[in-house]
Design an enzyme around this catalytic site. Structure first.
Site, PDB file in Angstrom:
ATOM      1  N   PHE A 186       0.864  -1.188   0.000  1.00 48.80           N
ATOM      2  CA  PHE A 186       0.000   0.000   0.000  1.00 48.80           C
ATOM      3  C   PHE A 186       0.895   1.230   0.000  1.00 48.80           C
ATOM      4  O   PHE A 186       1.714   1.421   0.902  1.00 48.80           O
ATOM      5  CB  PHE A 186      -0.929   0.049   1.215  1.00 48.80           C
ATOM      6  CG  PHE A 186      -1.861   1.235   1.180  1.00 48.80           C
ATOM      7  CD1 PHE A 186      -3.069   1.163   0.509  1.00 48.80           C
ATOM      8  CD2 PHE A 186      -1.524   2.425   1.802  1.00 48.80           C
ATOM      9  CE1 PHE A 186      -3.927   2.258   0.452  1.00 48.80           C
ATOM     10  CE2 PHE A 186      -2.367   3.526   1.745  1.00 48.80           C
ATOM     11  CZ  PHE A 186      -3.567   3.437   1.065  1.00 48.80           C
ATOM     12  N   ASP A 295       9.199   3.351   1.617  1.00 48.16           N
ATOM     13  CA  ASP A 295       7.960   3.995   2.056  1.00 48.16           C
ATOM     14  C   ASP A 295       7.831   3.833   3.566  1.00 48.16           C
ATOM     15  O   ASP A 295       7.392   2.790   4.062  1.00 48.16           O
ATOM     16  CB  ASP A 295       6.779   3.359   1.323  1.00 48.16           C
ATOM     17  CG  ASP A 295       5.430   3.956   1.727  1.00 48.16           C
ATOM     18  OD1 ASP A 295       5.384   4.730   2.710  1.00 48.16           O
ATOM     19  OD2 ASP A 295       4.424   3.637   1.068  1.00 48.16           O
ATOM     20  N   LYS A 326       2.316  10.657   8.684  1.00 51.26           N
ATOM     21  CA  LYS A 326       1.717  10.082   9.890  1.00 51.26           C
ATOM     22  C   LYS A 326       2.370  10.568  11.191  1.00 51.26           C
ATOM     23  O   LYS A 326       2.226  11.720  11.563  1.00 51.26           O
ATOM     24  CB  LYS A 326       1.694   8.555   9.774  1.00 51.26           C
ATOM     25  CG  LYS A 326       0.694   8.061   8.703  1.00 51.26           C
ATOM     26  CD  LYS A 326       0.516   6.585   8.751  1.00 51.26           C
ATOM     27  CE  LYS A 326      -0.460   6.093   7.701  1.00 51.26           C
ATOM     28  NZ  LYS A 326      -1.873   6.359   8.021  1.00 51.26           N
ATOM     29  N   THR A 350       1.522  24.515  -4.652  1.00 48.91           N
ATOM     30  CA  THR A 350       1.327  25.785  -3.948  1.00 48.91           C
ATOM     31  C   THR A 350       1.914  25.754  -2.541  1.00 48.91           C
ATOM     32  O   THR A 350       2.753  26.578  -2.176  1.00 48.91           O
ATOM     33  CB  THR A 350      -0.159  26.144  -3.888  1.00 48.91           C
ATOM     34  OG1 THR A 350      -0.656  26.306  -5.216  1.00 48.91           O
ATOM     35  CG2 THR A 350      -0.366  27.442  -3.111  1.00 48.91           C
TER      36      THR A 350
END
Length: 469
Positions: A186, A295, A326, A350
């Site tokens: 994931f 990751d 997280k 931005t």
């Protein structure tokens, strides 16, 4: 000796109603007029929550070992974070949110140095800040592809053909590159990261995907010491598969520019591999000139007993990219100097992060150091795994394969249906937890989770198990 949670207002769960209770149900009904509420566990009262305990709208006090899907580092309403929230720096950051890519605050450089770089993985000197885990992974993959093509061009400027073809999404400007990910992984829900995600079908259905390769992730057997030979063979098989897949991709004209991997596949079922596997994976990446993207969105920030889970691997050199979010509160990725884009505006949006979250990260890191929370996570993690092993021995038809690093732990349940029943029962008994994979229960407590909280977790889990039999 002062404890890291001495300010905690509760000493144990205290339940008034089942979960969800009547007030939560009424609030769900009201909210459902505007937003889908079907995934929600309950409505929380964060003003009353404290430390390891979350309070819901019905006044129930639950021990939280899910922690907003592994995202609360040092407790609800931690006084140190409240003090940071009341600071003048925080007020300025809240009222004057900058577009960091064009006009950061004059103190941004110092803030990056004392927050992100203070927490940086060993050997990594650069950071790109983002908004969430998915966009951290998305932009790390983009950076990896830019680096891959920059190497292929030998640093030469873009050709006229590249500049023209890219505007119609064709090669060579839009090259046929790929990213390799693993079964049960994931990595997020944006387009690129979703093409790398392979944990649940519901995440991917109806969404077009890149034709990117997949390799098997090791399916280890537990306990590890009882299956050392079998697990070593399984990891060797998977590394051979990675090499074969990368070779096939290169031969068909879509070389792998990056391999993305989780140290522990959190959403996919808390699957992991040995340091030897990840060392071999790095060697394969280097042989194919592909970036290794680690990751650490869910594993980073201390939950495994080290700031970064990949520190357990003892790699001979740092990975090219390490993504985070997280528990770090902020998001982004660390990288090496070579991965800096060759021109400005190539990795850009931005906000490019948020100084508010950087200030919060600084308070979190300082609190972790002050209370030696990595050592606490290591100690309590051993207690949690031992307790899960004892439950597996007492209920062999229910639990199996207790595993984890630090307090980042999981246990399998015999069936998905029983797993869901136990999790639901535990919630009404005062334990907020969640499943992962096909039939696992995951534990993602805060860094201030201590022995007393561990004992409560195991006690409620056993009570829920008895209630479901």
């Amino acid at each position: 000796k002062p404890k890291a949670y001495d300010w905690e207002k509760f000493s144990a769960p205290a339940m008034k109603t089942p979960v969800p209770g009547p007030k939560t149900k009424a609030l769900f009904k009201d909210l459902d007029r505007y937003q889908d509420t079907r995934s929600m566990h309950f409505m929380a009262d964060y003003a009353k929550s404290s430390g390891n305990y979350v309070v819901d709208a019905d006044g129930n006090v639950l021990l939280d070992v899910l922690c907003q899907i592994s995202s609360i580092p040092v407790g609800y309403n931690n006084p140190a974070l409240i003090a940071a929230a009341k600071s003048d720096d925080m007020a300025v950051a809240l009222m004057n949110r900058p577009a960091l890519g064009i006009m950061p605050d004059q103190n941004w450089g110092k803030l990056v140095e004392t927050t992100f770089m203070k927490a940086a993985p060993p050997g990594m000197t650069q950071v790109w800040t983002a908004m969430c885990g998915s966009c951290a992974n998305e932009n790390a993959l983009k950076a990896a592809m830019m680096m891959f093509r920059h190497r292929e061009r030998g640093g030469a400027p873009f050709t006229k053909e590249e500049l023209e073809s890219v505007m119609v999404n064709q090669a060579p400007g839009a090259p046929k590159l790929s990213v390799l990910s693993f079964t049960s992984s994931f990595h997020g829900r944006t387009f690129g990261s979703l093409s790398c995600t392979r944990s649940k079908t519901i995440h991917k259905l109806d969404i077009p995907a890149f034709d990117w390769p997949v390799a098997p992730f090791p399916a280890l057997r537990y306990p590890l010491d009882a299956y050392a030979a079998e697990n070593a063979a399984e990891e060797k098989r998977c590394i051979a598969a990675v090499e074969a897949v990368m070779d096939q991709a290169r031969q068909k004209g879509s070389p792998v520019a990056a391999v993305i991997v989780e140290p522990i596949q959190g959403e996919g079922g808390d699957n992991t591999a040995s340091p030897a596997f990840f060392q071999a994976l790095q060697r394969v990446c280097k042989a194919f000139n592909a970036a290794l993207v680690v990751d650490e969105v869910q594993t980073g920030g201390g939950a495994t007993g080290k700031m970064w889970a990949h520190e357990h691997w003892n790699l001979p050199s740092a990975p090219e990219f390490v993504t985070f979010s997280k528990k770090m509160q902020a998001a982004g990725f660390y990288h090496n100097p070579e991965a800096r884009a060759s021109e400005p505006y190539r990795l850009f949006n931005t906000w490019m992060g948020d100084p508010v979250r950087a200030i919060e990260l600084g308070a979190v890191v300082e609190y972790m150091e002050k209370h030696k929370l990595l050592a606490q996570v290591t100690r309590v993690g051993k207690e949690l795994r031992a307790g899960l092993a004892e439950l597996s021995a007492r209920y062999p038809g229910v639990f199996s394969a207790p595993r984890g690093q630090g307090t980042y732990c999981a246990v399998d349940v015999s069936t998905a249906a029983l797993r869901d029943k136990i999790v639901t029962s535990a919630r009404s008994l005062g334990l907020e937890a969640q499943g992962c994979g096909t039939r696992s229960i995951r534990f993602r407590p805060m860094l201030i989770f201590d022995s007393v909280h561990c004992a409560q977790t195991l006690s409620i889990l056993e009570s829920a198990t008895k209630a479901c039999q």
